[in-house]
Structures are given as structure tokens and as C-alpha cells.
Design a protein around this motif. Structure first.
Motif, PDB file in Angstrom:
ATOM      1  N   ASN A  29       6.586   8.675 -35.187  1.00  0.00           N
ATOM      2  CA  ASN A  29       5.696   7.646 -34.662  1.00  0.00           C
ATOM      3  C   ASN A  29       6.449   6.389 -34.261  1.00  0.00           C
ATOM      4  N   LEU A  30       7.637   6.224 -34.768  1.00  0.00           N
ATOM      5  CA  LEU A  30       8.501   5.132 -34.337  1.00  0.00           C
ATOM      6  C   LEU A  30       9.390   5.545 -33.172  1.00  0.00           C
ATOM      7  N   ILE A  31       9.967   6.732 -33.273  1.00  0.00           N
ATOM      8  CA  ILE A  31      10.963   7.175 -32.292  1.00  0.00           C
ATOM      9  C   ILE A  31      10.352   7.467 -30.931  1.00  0.00           C
ATOM     10  N   GLY A 252       1.977  -0.764 -28.595  1.00  0.00           N
ATOM     11  CA  GLY A 252       2.925  -1.860 -28.781  1.00  0.00           C
ATOM     12  C   GLY A 252       4.368  -1.389 -28.822  1.00  0.00           C
ATOM     13  N   ILE A 253       4.626  -0.306 -29.541  1.00  0.00           N
ATOM     14  CA  ILE A 253       5.994   0.216 -29.631  1.00  0.00           C
ATOM     15  C   ILE A 253       6.456   0.753 -28.281  1.00  0.00           C
ATOM     16  N   GLU A 270      17.674   4.287 -31.840  1.00  0.00           N
ATOM     17  CA  GLU A 270      18.713   3.311 -31.493  1.00  0.00           C
ATOM     18  C   GLU A 270      18.121   2.151 -30.696  1.00  0.00           C
ATOM     19  N   ALA A 271      17.168   2.448 -29.824  1.00  0.00           N
ATOM     20  CA  ALA A 271      16.547   1.402 -29.007  1.00  0.00           C
ATOM     21  C   ALA A 271      15.826   0.386 -29.882  1.00  0.00           C
ATOM     22  N   LEU A 272      15.048   0.857 -30.847  1.00  0.00           N
ATOM     23  CA  LEU A 272      14.300  -0.051 -31.718  1.00  0.00           C
ATOM     24  C   LEU A 272      15.245  -0.896 -32.574  1.00  0.00           C
ATOM     25  N   VAL A 291      10.438  -1.964 -42.050  1.00  0.00           N
ATOM     26  CA  VAL A 291       9.379  -1.267 -41.327  1.00  0.00           C
ATOM     27  C   VAL A 291       9.558   0.236 -41.460  1.00  0.00           C
ATOM     28  N   VAL A 292      10.785   0.682 -41.253  1.00  0.00           N
ATOM     29  CA  VAL A 292      11.059   2.115 -41.291  1.00  0.00           C
ATOM     30  C   VAL A 292      10.803   2.689 -42.679  1.00  0.00           C
ATOM     31  N   VAL A 293      11.253   1.984 -43.707  1.00  0.00           N
ATOM     32  CA  VAL A 293      11.027   2.461 -45.072  1.00  0.00           C
ATOM     33  C   VAL A 293       9.539   2.501 -45.383  1.00  0.00           C
ATOM     34  N   PHE A 294       8.814   1.432 -45.010  1.00  0.00           N
ATOM     35  CA  PHE A 294       7.367   1.387 -45.245  1.00  0.00           C
ATOM     36  C   PHE A 294       6.637   2.473 -44.469  1.00  0.00           C
ATOM     37  N   ALA A 295       7.195   2.861 -43.325  1.00  0.00           N
ATOM     38  CA  ALA A 295       6.563   3.901 -42.516  1.00  0.00           C
ATOM     39  C   ALA A 295       6.869   5.295 -43.051  1.00  0.00           C
ATOM     40  N   CYS A 296       8.100   5.506 -43.448  1.00  0.00           N
ATOM     41  CA  CYS A 296       8.542   6.861 -43.772  1.00  0.00           C
ATOM     42  C   CYS A 296       8.274   7.297 -45.208  1.00  0.00           C
TER      43      CYS A 296
END
Length: 442
Positions: A29-31, A252-253, A270-272, A291-296
Motif C-alpha cells: 500500500n506504500l510501494i 495522496g501517496i 526508494e521514491a518515498l 510510517v512504514v513501521v506503523f503500517a507494516c
């Protein structure tokens, strides 16, 4: 005793919706929205319209479909009309795919690549990944030990923090974009909508939804023994709340990706990370790492908790904790394969499983209004499996294509060659079933 009269409060449903958001919003969802934005450029909005179908709408339908066919979230019920053995095999493959084999390790890999790798020297990345995997999956194990606390931990704490930090990055990119939208690249130039639909596949959320239904149903039961009708209504409302937040965050992302494409990074991850550094320096990388830790973490915990629950129910001689420990250790090991190699392996498997899951979800909804008997289910799933298996094999080796040399199916270049045949076969099977019933009655 089942409570047939009391209803869940709006606050409870809202917190369940936030928990659902935190479970869904993981690695892909981030990538993928960021990568989509960078490639789609000026075609961003039409591409995201397609992405939201498979990344938001279908996952919510998946949750509701399991709630409709099962009181305890048993995924096997979705495919029972095909055949009980098929349902068991499909369920096991699905749980393993979105659990220890692919999606769960990816949560650790993405959080490492974005949250930890920027702070390490290139020579230390290997040992850094090993150490990070131990810590990350140790936390996953601890959180997954207590799935009854997911609403409190994720809905009340993790998701609000995640939304605030993501909101800071999104608002900053809107107020101060790095560049204008560029010309679309590749298939986003010729078929942006369908390309967005296919990109939504890679989040795995439609598959994940039928697995997370167990956690969500059990969370609602933990708030009171409500009957199935109340639970289904609550899941629908909470799913809509979750879908609303997911849609806004995805948009937004993807905007961040489209408005920073001149930074020219190889992947969405890498972009983020590069955008965070560009706006806020080293502190930006640290903030985005959170953010990544909270997401994953919630996603990894939910995935492996669901897997452990299902296998414990199937093989009760082994405890939930025993299965959970095994899956956590296995995921930590697989995580060290590396992100790109893992995604390359997951795509062929997704090409086989995803269409079948989508077909079953849609059939379960159609069945509520137009009765679909075993013949319809088996016909639709059979042709879908035949075509999707070909697509999966072709992803591994282009010489293994056993369909294209004989017929060019519509949308095959985008991975949707199964759709039209499944619709045609389903309509024909329904028509023949109707005729046979009429003849037998006469």
C-alpha cells in the motif's frame, strides 16, 4: 448468549474501521501507489480510478462476502459450492501465499528498505536486514499473540499516528510539489485505467480481505455476542470507513509519486524515502521510517495471526502459539531473500489465485439475488482456473503459454484474459441450469 437487540455504537464501528485500515495498509500500500503515480504522470487520476477498484472496493466486498457465508469467518465457505476439497486446497494456498510465503515477509522487507536501509552503509545492508528481521518479527509475534487487543492497539493508537504522519507528507507535497506531472510511461499511456486495476492486484488486499474477516468478526464478537445480521452490518459500515481512509491515503501517496518523478528512483519504496529526505532531510527519513513501521507491523501481525488461527482450527493438535511461532520464524527467514526477488516470485502466484478469489467473491454476491448452483460455480471457477494458471505459468516462462498460440483472449496483455470467458461461461451455465430445472418440473 447472543445479543439480538443491542447494537454496536458508532464509536465502536469507527474504531473497528480504523483497525481494518491498519490491517490492510501494509507494505504494498506504500510501494505501489507511489510507483503508479511516477509512471502514470498526467494520467494519474484515471489510473487511480482503476487502482481503487482492486485496492479498495474489492477488499471491502471480500470482507462482506465472508461475513455473508460464515459466522466465524471460515474462508473455506466461500468455495464450498465448487467442492469441499477444492475449498480446503484453495484456502491453504491462499493463507500460505498471503502469510509466510509472500505478504508477511514483505512487510518486514519494505519497512527495512524505507525505514532502516537509508541509515546504513551499503556494506552493512545484509547483516542489517538479518538483525532488523529478528526485531521486526519478534514484535509481530508479540502483537499476534493477543489478537483480541487489535482494536485497542491498532484502532486507537497505531492508525491515528499513521494518518497524522502521512497527512504531513501528503499536504507538504501538495503545497510544494517537486515537479509537475510528467508524460505517462508504458501501459499508463495507452490503457491507464486497466493498468491501474492490475496494479491494485499487487497490494494483495482482495486476497487478504477474506483472511482478515476472521480477525474482524472475532473482534466484533469480543465487543458483545451480537448475531450474524448485526455483525454483517457492522462489517459493512466499518469497511466503508476503512475504504474512505484508504482511498484518500492512496490518492495522496500516488500524488507524491507523480509530483516527484524527476527524482528518478528505481522503486516506489526508494521514491518515498527520497521524497522524505528531499522535504525534511534525515529527520524526514526517520519520520517516514515510523510510517512504514506503523503500517507494516499491524499487517504482518494480522496476516500471521490469521494463518495461525486457520491452521490451528484445521490441525487442532498443534496450538495457535505453535503455529504462530513457526510462521513468524519462517517469515523472518524468507524476508532475507530480498524485496525485488520476492515480488517477482509473488506475481505469478497472484495471477493464479487472485482471479479465482475475485470470481468467488462476485459469485457470492450474485448468489444473493440470482441463485448460482454448483454447476455455475464449478463452470466459472473452472474456466477461471484454466486461464489464470496459464497466466501464472507464462509469468515464470513465456514458452509455457498453452492458450495464446491458439487464441488471443481480450485483455490478455493486461492480465485480465479470464474475465470475458468467465462471464460467458457463467451466463451459459446459469441458462442451461434454468432450462434443466424447467424441463424436470414439467
Amino acid at each position: 448468549m447472543i445479543n439480538k437487540y443491542n447494537k454496536l455504537t458508532f464509536r465502536q464501528i469507527f474504531l473497528i474501521g480504523l483497525m481494518i485500515f491498519s490491517l490492510f495498509f501494509g507494505a504494498g500500500n506504500l510501494i505501489f501507489p507511489a510507483g503508479l503515480g511516477a509512471e502514470a504522470g498526467e494520467n494519474l487520476w484515471s489510473s487511480m480510478a482503476g487502482f481503487l477498484i482492486t485496492g479498495v472496493a474489492l477488499p471491502v466486498l471480500g470482507l462482506v462476502s465472508i461475513a455473508n457465508v460464515s459466522e466465524d469467518g471460515n474462508t473455506e465457505n466461500l468455495a464450498q459450492k465448487v467442492h469441499p476439497y477444492f475449498a480446503k486446497v484453495l484456502t491453504i494456498v491462499t493463507y500460505l501465499s498471503i502469510g509466510p510465503l509472500m505478504a508477511a515477509p514483505r512487510t518486514g522487507l519494505v519497512s527495512f528498505e524505507i525505514g532502516a536501509a537509508p541509515f546504513l552503509k551499503q556494506t552493512n545492508l545484509g547483516i542489517g536486514l538479518v538483525f532488523y528481521s529478528v526485531v521486526f518479527f519478534g514484535l509481530v509475534y508479540y502483537l499476534a499473540l493477543y489478537p483480541n487487543k487489535f482494536v485497542d492497539r491498532f484502532g486507537k493508537i497505531v492508525t491515528p499516528l499513521l494518518l497524522v504522519i502521512l497527512g504531513i507528507f501528503i499536504v507538504t507535497s501538495i503545497l510544494n510539489p517537486i515537479n509537475d506531472f510528467q508524460l505517462p510511461q508504458g501501459q499508463y499511456a495507452s490503457a491507464p485505467f486497466l493498468s491501474g486495476v492490475k496494479e491494485g492486484y499487487l497490494t494483495m488486499d482482495t486476497i487478504v480481505s477474506i483472511v482478515f474477516a476472521t480477525i474482524i468478526i472475532n473482534a466484533i464478537k469480543g465487543l458483545g455476542e451480537f448475531d450474524q445480521a448485526i455483525r454483517k452490518n457492522a462489517i459493512l459500515k466499518a469497511g466503508i470507513i476503512s475504504a474512505t481512509f484508504l482511498a484518500f491515503i492512496y490518492l495522496g501517496i500516488s500524488y507524491i509519486g507523480a509530483s516527484s518523478s524527476t527524482l528518478d528512483f528505481a522503486s516506489g519504496a526508494e521514491a518515498l524515502s527520497g521524497v522524505a529526505n528531499s522535504y525534511f532531510g534525515v529527520s524526514g527519513n526517520f519520520l517516514f521510517g515510523l510510517v512504514v513501521v506503523f503500517a507494516c507491523l499491524p499487517t504482518g501481525s494480522g496476516l500471521l495471526s490469521s494463518c495461525a488461527w486457520h491452521f490451528n482450527k484445521t490441525f487442532p493438535r498443534i496450538s495457535y502459539k505453535g503455529f504462530l511461532l513457526f510462521f513468524v520464524l519462517f517469515s523472518a527467514t524468507v524476508a532475507n531473500v530480498g524485496l525485488e526477488r520476492l515480488i517477482q516470485f509473488s506475481i505469478p502466484v497472484l495471477n493464479v489465485v487472485y482471479p479465482i478469489i475475485i470470481a468467488l467473491i462476485l459469485l457470492s454476491f450474485i448468489d444473493k439475488y440470482i441463485t448460482c448452483n454448483t454447476t455455475v460455480y464449478r463452470s466459472v471457477v473452472g474456466v477461471t482456473l484454466f486461464i489464470s494458471l496459464n497466466d501464472g505459468l507464462t509469468e515464470f516462462n513465456s514458452n509455457w503459454d498453452y492458450i495464446t498460440p491458439f487464441v488471443n483472449l481480450p485483455f490478455s496483455d493486461l492480465g485480465f484474459s479470464w474475465i470475458l470467458p468467465a462471464i460467458i461461461v457463467g451466463v451459459v451455465a446459469k441458462g442451461l441450469s434454468f432450462i434443466f430445472v424447467k424441463l424436470n418440473n414439467e
